[in-house]
Design an enzyme around this catalytic site. Structure first.
Site, short mmCIF file in Angstrom:
data_model
loop_
_atom_site.label_atom_id
_atom_site.label_comp_id
_atom_site.label_asym_id
_atom_site.label_seq_id
_atom_site.Cartn_x
_atom_site.Cartn_y
_atom_site.Cartn_z
N SER A 156 0.57 -1.33 0.07
CA SER A 156 -0.16 -0.06 -0.14
C SER A 156 1.06 1.30 0.34
O SER A 156 1.53 1.50 -1.13
CB SER A 156 -0.96 -0.05 1.39
OG SER A 156 -1.96 0.76 1.41
N ASP A 298 -9.69 -5.20 -5.40
CA ASP A 298 -8.12 -4.82 -4.22
C ASP A 298 -8.62 -3.20 -4.56
O ASP A 298 -9.73 -3.12 -5.55
CB ASP A 298 -7.12 -4.58 -5.56
CG ASP A 298 -5.58 -4.30 -4.56
OD1 ASP A 298 -5.84 -3.39 -3.50
OD2 ASP A 298 -4.66 -4.54 -4.72
N HIS A 325 -7.76 -5.75 -0.84
CA HIS A 325 -5.99 -4.98 -0.22
C HIS A 325 -5.11 -5.02 0.11
O HIS A 325 -4.16 -5.22 0.27
CB HIS A 325 -6.73 -3.73 -0.03
CG HIS A 325 -5.41 -2.43 -0.57
ND1 HIS A 325 -4.52 -2.77 -1.46
CD2 HIS A 325 -4.86 -1.50 1.13
CE1 HIS A 325 -3.88 -0.89 -0.89
NE2 HIS A 325 -4.15 -0.70 0.01
#
Length: 355
Positions: A156, A298, A325
């Protein structure tokens, strides 16, 4: 890059099994020997501390300490983990302990400045991408990581940081893993608006938009809408009451100042310092082996992740068909099998690892 910033307020590896099934069982003494080698203590210390090392770093605002913890020992493979948020902690990576040790992969937990066990100077001037890049470089030097052993995994926001580090310091890397992060924040914002938002029920989206228009992000109703309609669909695809404890523990410690400064208050796209960040045109400059990971569900566009692998000079794409994610939880076997295959392949000298 969204994380569950207010969650608590509102609410064996497959490849290894296939290999060992066709070979004779490992003798207990051999297993014990391998375990001793992997969990080798740091002989330079008079008192063992479980691999923890506090690293002093220099910043424009003075010196601070950041927390790291080594798990395992492998002189050729050392994976430094960069958490997301921005502002979460290393703790949501704890699932790695169930997979990487059996492959002999050493990994290093690391709380960035302002996160978890590291110092928190509470100074927004220090929340900047270039400064964090220099922090990672200081951590690398302190841990004696180099081009012969250093793998950098960023998830991320950590993927942005890992990529930015590689653009400046890729000569220090053996391999780069960009996990669940697009290389363009404008493209990420567009994907959130054009694809993810439209998957919501119209009434739910309309109410979320009303709250955002009023900048009423602290309203409990905001998260009450996002939790089942966004987080459980695109952040971690498990029922909210079944989210792994390390994830909840990490997100409960979120540094809100860091998160809002860099990401912005909205859970759709980016509105902070990262608003215009876009490294897509620079991807061909990366010569180090790169693994680009995404999930079908995601918050990031999985096709963008495929593009990242295609544009770098030596890229591999891993798209987790059941993942979101946090694919290392909701499509765990796919994620971990691909990750270990990439790391071990690069260790063997493969430039472009086939998964």
């Amino acid at each position: 890059m969204p994380t569950l910033t207010r969650f608590l307020g509102t609410c064996s590896l497959l490849a290894g099994l296939l290999t060992t099934a066709c070979t004779a069982p490992t003798k207990p003494e051999s297993m014990a020997s391998a375990g001793r080698a992997y969990f080798q203590p740091d002989t330079t210390l008079a008192v063992q501390n479980g691999g923890v090392q506090m690293i002093p770093i220099s910043t424009p605002r003075g010196k601070f300490n950041v927390w790291t913890k080594r798990f395992g020992h492998n002189p050729r493979i050392k994976v430094l983990l960069l958490n997301g948020g921005p502002g979460a902690t290393h703790e949501y990576f704890e699932c790695m302990e169930s997979f990487l040790p059996q492959e002999g992969i050493e990994f290093i937990y690391y709380d960035q400045l302002g996160c978890g066990n590291s110092d928190n100077p509470r100074d927004t001037a220090l929340w900047s991408l270039p400064r964090y890049v220099e922090e990672v470089e200081q951590v690398r030097q302190a841990l004696k990581l180099n081009k012969d052993n250093f793998y950098l995994l960023g998830h991320s926001w950590g993927g942005i940081l890992a990529a930015e580090y590689a653009f400046k310091y890729q000569q220090n890397l053996k391999g780069l893993i960009i996990s669940n992060m697009m290389m363009s924040c404008p493209a990420y914002g567009q994907y959130a608006q054009d694809v993810l938002a439209k998957q919501m029920k119209p009434a739910v989206l309309a109410e979320i938009r009303q709250l955002e228009a009023k900048k009423d992000f602290a309203n409990p109703r905001y998260m009450a809408l996002l939790l089942p309609n966004f987080y459980a669909e695109h952040v971690l695809r498990l029922p909210l009451d079944q989210w792994p404890e390390p994830v909840n523990r990490s997100f409960a410690k979120m540094n809100q100042s860091l998160y809002v400064t860099m990401q912005g208050p909205s859970e759709f796209g980016i509105a902070g310092k990262l608003l215009t960040w876009d490294r897509t045109p620079d991807l061909p400059r990366l010569t180090v082996p790169v693994l680009s990971i995404g999930g079908k569900y995601d918050t990031m566009d999985p096709e963008h992740m495929r593009m990242v692998a295609a544009k770098v000079q030596h890229g591999t794409a891993l798209i987790c068909p059941k993942g979101s994610h946090m694919s290392f939880y909701d499509d765990q076997q796919t994620y971990m099998a691909g990750l270990t295959r990439f790391i071990l392949g690069v260790d063997k000298g493969e430039k472009e690892v086939k998964l």
